[in-house]
Structure formats: structure tokens, C-alpha cells
Scaffold this motif. Structure first.
Motif, short mmCIF file in Angstrom:
data_model
loop_
_atom_site.label_atom_id
_atom_site.label_comp_id
_atom_site.label_asym_id
_atom_site.label_seq_id
_atom_site.Cartn_x
_atom_site.Cartn_y
_atom_site.Cartn_z
N ILE A 16 0.84 -1.21 0.00
CA ILE A 16 0.00 0.00 0.00
C ILE A 16 0.87 1.25 0.00
N PHE A 17 1.94 1.24 0.78
CA PHE A 17 2.88 2.35 0.81
C PHE A 17 3.49 2.59 -0.57
N ILE A 18 3.93 1.52 -1.22
CA ILE A 18 4.54 1.63 -2.55
C ILE A 18 3.51 2.12 -3.57
N ALA A 19 2.31 1.56 -3.52
CA ALA A 19 1.25 1.98 -4.45
C ALA A 19 0.92 3.46 -4.26
N THR A 20 0.87 3.91 -3.02
CA THR A 20 0.59 5.33 -2.75
C THR A 20 1.70 6.21 -3.32
N VAL A 22 3.65 5.51 -5.88
CA VAL A 22 3.58 5.50 -7.35
C VAL A 22 2.41 6.37 -7.83
N ILE A 23 1.31 6.38 -7.10
CA ILE A 23 0.17 7.22 -7.47
C ILE A 23 0.55 8.70 -7.36
N SER A 26 2.95 9.66 -10.01
CA SER A 26 2.25 9.76 -11.29
C SER A 26 1.47 11.07 -11.40
N VAL A 27 0.89 11.52 -10.30
CA VAL A 27 0.21 12.81 -10.32
C VAL A 27 1.21 13.90 -10.69
N GLY A 28 2.39 13.86 -10.10
CA GLY A 28 3.43 14.84 -10.43
C GLY A 28 3.89 14.72 -11.87
N ILE A 152 2.03 1.20 -14.15
CA ILE A 152 0.92 0.24 -14.17
C ILE A 152 1.38 -1.12 -13.67
N LEU A 153 2.55 -1.56 -14.12
CA LEU A 153 3.09 -2.85 -13.68
C LEU A 153 3.23 -2.89 -12.16
N VAL A 154 3.83 -1.86 -11.59
CA VAL A 154 4.06 -1.82 -10.14
C VAL A 154 2.73 -1.71 -9.39
N LEU A 155 1.87 -0.80 -9.82
CA LEU A 155 0.58 -0.63 -9.15
C LEU A 155 -0.25 -1.91 -9.20
N TRP A 156 -0.31 -2.52 -10.35
CA TRP A 156 -1.12 -3.74 -10.52
C TRP A 156 -0.65 -4.84 -9.57
#
Length: 172
Positions: A16-20, A22-23, A26-28, A152-156
Motif C-alpha cells: 500500500i505504501f509503494i502503491a501510494t 507511485v500514485i 504519477s500525479v506529479g 501500471i506494472l508496479v501498481l497492478w
């Protein structure tokens, strides 16, 4: 060292930490692309006008002036350093994902080539080699496609780990 496929096997809190991360990253990243769109630098002509100016174009909606040497060095310097760090961090996460080694190699090495071609290309174009604007557009698009694929790969694999979990995590 065993690292391939490690990402989906990490504890839920760490995923969850990693996904947050990456999100937010990605916004930046995509906000930067919106800025490029606002400066009308998404076409070869727009890129050239943004750095070389358009004072001679009487029909231009917005007058732009050629950037100075100091400003160009600042643009290139800050973007090369920051983009390198972005792709280094994201690339480290890609190597922890479960995916073919050749795909991971492409997703982690190509962005560094695109950084040099995009921002070095902007400087070369500004220096007088106007056809480099096409290199800048192509490398910028490729960099964005690579970023998107990596994110996408990491988030998925962080959000849907059960498809990728392995009992024995092995290096590929």
C-alpha cells in the motif's frame, strides 16, 4: 540474489505504501505533461517556438522569446537530475515485480536514454540544429509510454498480488 517477483509477496502495508508513492509520483509526472500542453510544446513546431521564440510570427497568439543560455542550462540540469531520480526509484520497483527480464530491462533502461535525448535534444535544438525537435517529440512520447507501463506494472502487482505471488521467489 532473489528479487524478481518480490513485490507481490511483500506485506500488504508495504505494498500500500509503494502503491501510494507511485500514485503520487504519477500525479506529479502527468501534471508536468499538462504544463507542457499549456505551453503548446507538444508538437515539433511548438517545442521550437517555446525555446527559440516566435517574435517573427506576426500571427502568433502569444509572443515567446528565445530562452537565454542560463535559462536553458537550468531547464536541462533540473530535468535531467529530477527525471533520473524518478526513473531510478520507479525502476527499482519494476525489478521487484514479476515480469519477463527483457521487459524489465527495457522499462528500466529506456527512460535514461529518453532523458538524454529529450533534454539534450532540447539544448541541441536551441543551439541551432532545428531538426532535433523531432527527436525531442519522439523521445518524450517514448519516455511517457515507458513511465506509464512501469507505473501500471508496479501498481497492478501491489494492488492485486494474488495473481503473482510465488512460494519460491527467484531471480530471473
Amino acid at each position: 540474489m532473489k528479487y524478481s517477483g518480490l513485490l507481490p509477496n511483500l506485506p500488504k502495508e508495504l505494498r500500500i505504501f509503494i502503491a501510494t508513492f507511485v500514485i503520487v509520483l504519477s500525479v506529479g509526472y502527468f501534471t508536468g505533461l499538462l504544463f507542457i500542453q499549456e505551453t503548446e510544446s507538444t508538437t515539433p513546431t511548438g517545442i521550437e517556438e517555446n525555446y527559440l521564440g516566435n517574435e517573427d510570427d506576426e500571427d502568433a497568439d502569444v509572443m515567446k522569446f528565445k530562452k537565454g543560455n542560463r535559462e536553458m542550462l537550468t531547464v536541462v540540469h533540473t530535468h535531467v537530475l529530477s527525471m533520473s531520480l524518478i526513473f531510478f526509484l520507479l525502476g527499482g520497483l519494476v525489478w521487484l515485480a514479476k515480469a519477463p527480464k527483457k521487459l524489465k530491462l527495457f522499462l528500466t533502461l529506456e527512460p535514461f536514454l529518453s532523458i538524454i535525448l529529450t533534454f539534450g535534444g532540447i539544448y541541441v535544438m536551441w543551439s541551432g540544429v532545428s531538426w532535433f525537435r523531432y527527436v525531442v517529440v519522439f523521445s518524450g512520447i517514448l519516455m511517457t509510454v515507458t513511465y506509464t507501463g512501469s507505473a501500471i506494472l508496479v501498481l497492478w502487482q501491489c494492488l492485486f498480488p494474488t495473481r503473482y505471488k510465488m512460494s519460491d521467489v527467484s531471480s530471473r
